[in-house]
Design a protein around this motif. Structure first.
Motif, PDB file in Angstrom:
ATOM      1  N   VAL A  65       6.492   4.650   9.977  1.00  0.00           N
ATOM      2  CA  VAL A  65       6.188   3.035   9.752  1.00  0.00           C
ATOM      3  C   VAL A  65       7.167   2.242  10.569  1.00  0.00           C
ATOM      4  O   VAL A  65       6.996   1.172  10.504  1.00  0.00           O
ATOM      5  CB  VAL A  65       5.849   2.521   8.317  1.00  0.00           C
ATOM      6  N   ALA A 135       2.321  -0.339   6.279  1.00  0.00           N
ATOM      7  CA  ALA A 135       1.335   0.270   7.096  1.00  0.00           C
ATOM      8  C   ALA A 135       0.200  -0.285   7.237  1.00  0.00           C
ATOM      9  O   ALA A 135      -0.781  -0.283   8.315  1.00  0.00           O
ATOM     10  CB  ALA A 135       1.216   1.746   6.315  1.00  0.00           C
ATOM     11  N   ILE A 141      -2.283   2.103   9.015  1.00  0.00           N
ATOM     12  CA  ILE A 141      -2.897   2.852   8.009  1.00  0.00           C
ATOM     13  C   ILE A 141      -4.366   3.276   8.652  1.00  0.00           C
ATOM     14  O   ILE A 141      -4.881   4.437   8.392  1.00  0.00           O
ATOM     15  CB  ILE A 141      -3.267   1.976   6.944  1.00  0.00           C
ATOM     16  N   PHE A 144      -3.705   6.624  10.137  1.00  0.00           N
ATOM     17  CA  PHE A 144      -2.576   7.615   9.181  1.00  0.00           C
ATOM     18  C   PHE A 144      -2.750   9.166   9.338  1.00  0.00           C
ATOM     19  O   PHE A 144      -1.801   9.723   9.037  1.00  0.00           O
ATOM     20  CB  PHE A 144      -3.133   7.258   7.556  1.00  0.00           C
ATOM     21  N   ILE A 147       0.065   9.783  11.258  1.00  0.00           N
ATOM     22  CA  ILE A 147       1.139   9.977  10.527  1.00  0.00           C
ATOM     23  C   ILE A 147       1.446  11.175   9.851  1.00  0.00           C
ATOM     24  O   ILE A 147       2.558  11.661   9.653  1.00  0.00           O
ATOM     25  CB  ILE A 147       1.244   8.607   9.436  1.00  0.00           C
ATOM     26  N   ILE A 164      -8.763   7.103   2.602  1.00  0.00           N
ATOM     27  CA  ILE A 164      -7.429   6.413   3.050  1.00  0.00           C
ATOM     28  C   ILE A 164      -8.209   4.881   3.568  1.00  0.00           C
ATOM     29  O   ILE A 164      -7.662   3.873   3.229  1.00  0.00           O
ATOM     30  CB  ILE A 164      -6.461   7.016   3.756  1.00  0.00           C
ATOM     31  N   THR A 165      -8.976   5.302   4.557  1.00  0.00           N
ATOM     32  CA  THR A 165      -9.535   3.666   5.400  1.00  0.00           C
ATOM     33  C   THR A 165     -10.233   3.129   4.261  1.00  0.00           C
ATOM     34  O   THR A 165     -10.316   1.892   4.232  1.00  0.00           O
ATOM     35  CB  THR A 165     -10.375   4.288   6.617  1.00  0.00           C
TER      36      THR A 165
END
Length: 218
Positions: A65, A135, A141, A144, A147, A164-165
């Motif tokens: 990040v 993030a 994000i 992600f 990541i 996550i979203t």
């Protein structure tokens, strides 16, 4: 946000009825047994997802990040052991920028902190909040999965990218309203044996009630 001290005395369901330190649950049965043990310790608070990350993954996550900014409230925090870069890490009071290696040192410090393990827990929570904020604020994000791929085997989770979203969308404005809970207890040796952090039933009930209220549980 709650950190449970690693030496907390508990029993481990599915293993035996003897007292253990709560961090032994992972050694005995991985994520599944850790989940069951922590849920039992908190009198039934469920865990819907998990993220398992080792020290290398933590370092890589902060780097992924672009580093984080935190405010250190103590002067002269020092990691007694040397970092993997071979340099002793010292952090002075004020706003500091942490790359992955610095962040790893910052959250590992205990002996030079008058608050000991509780100070370390606060710094761990502080850095993780900063990572989440970075993030979200930079739009990372939404990528992600990239990541996670960059960190590789150093992190494992049962979150999907859709999870996550969705969470990022629903909770992106709540980072300024994070409540940090502390487990209150006393250190003790049981029958002359290992040292434990002993938490009363009343304290476990208090933690359960606070978490249940935040989670909207009846």
């Amino acid at each position: 946000m709650l950190s449970i001290p690693r030496d907390t005395k508990t029993t481990i369901p599915g293993y035996d009825s003897n007292p253990h330190k709560i961090n032994a649950a992972y050694a005995y049965g991985g994520v599944k047994m850790t989940d069951a043990t922590t849920t039992q310790f908190l009198n039934g608070i469920p865990f819907n997802y998990y993220i398992k990350i080792n020290m290398e993954g933590f370092r890589d996550l902060v780097n992924a990040v672009g580093g984080v900014d935190v405010v250190n409230d103590k002067d002269g925090l020092t990691l007694a052991s040397q970092s993997s870069e071979g340099n002793k890490k010292v952090f002075n009071k004020g706003k500091i920028h942490l790359n992955g290696e610095d962040a790893l040192a910052y959250v590992r410090i205990r002996k030079s902190d008058a608050e000991g393990d509780f100070g370390r827990q606060k710094r761990q929570q502080q850095v993780m909040s900063a990572v989440a904020e970075k993030a979200l604020s930079t739009g990372l994000i939404w990528r992600f999965d990239g990541i996670l791929n960059a960190i590789g085997d150093n992190i494992q989770t049962d979150f999907t990218m859709n999870d996550i979203t969705r969470i990022a969308k629903d909770y992106r404005n709540t980072l300024s309203n994070v409540e940090n809970l502390q487990v209150k207890g006393e250190g003790s040796r049981i029958d002359g044996g290992p040292w434990y952090y002993v938490v009363s039933d009343a304290e476990r009930a208090r933690l359960h009630d606070e978490l249940a209220e935040n989670l909207g549980m009846k």
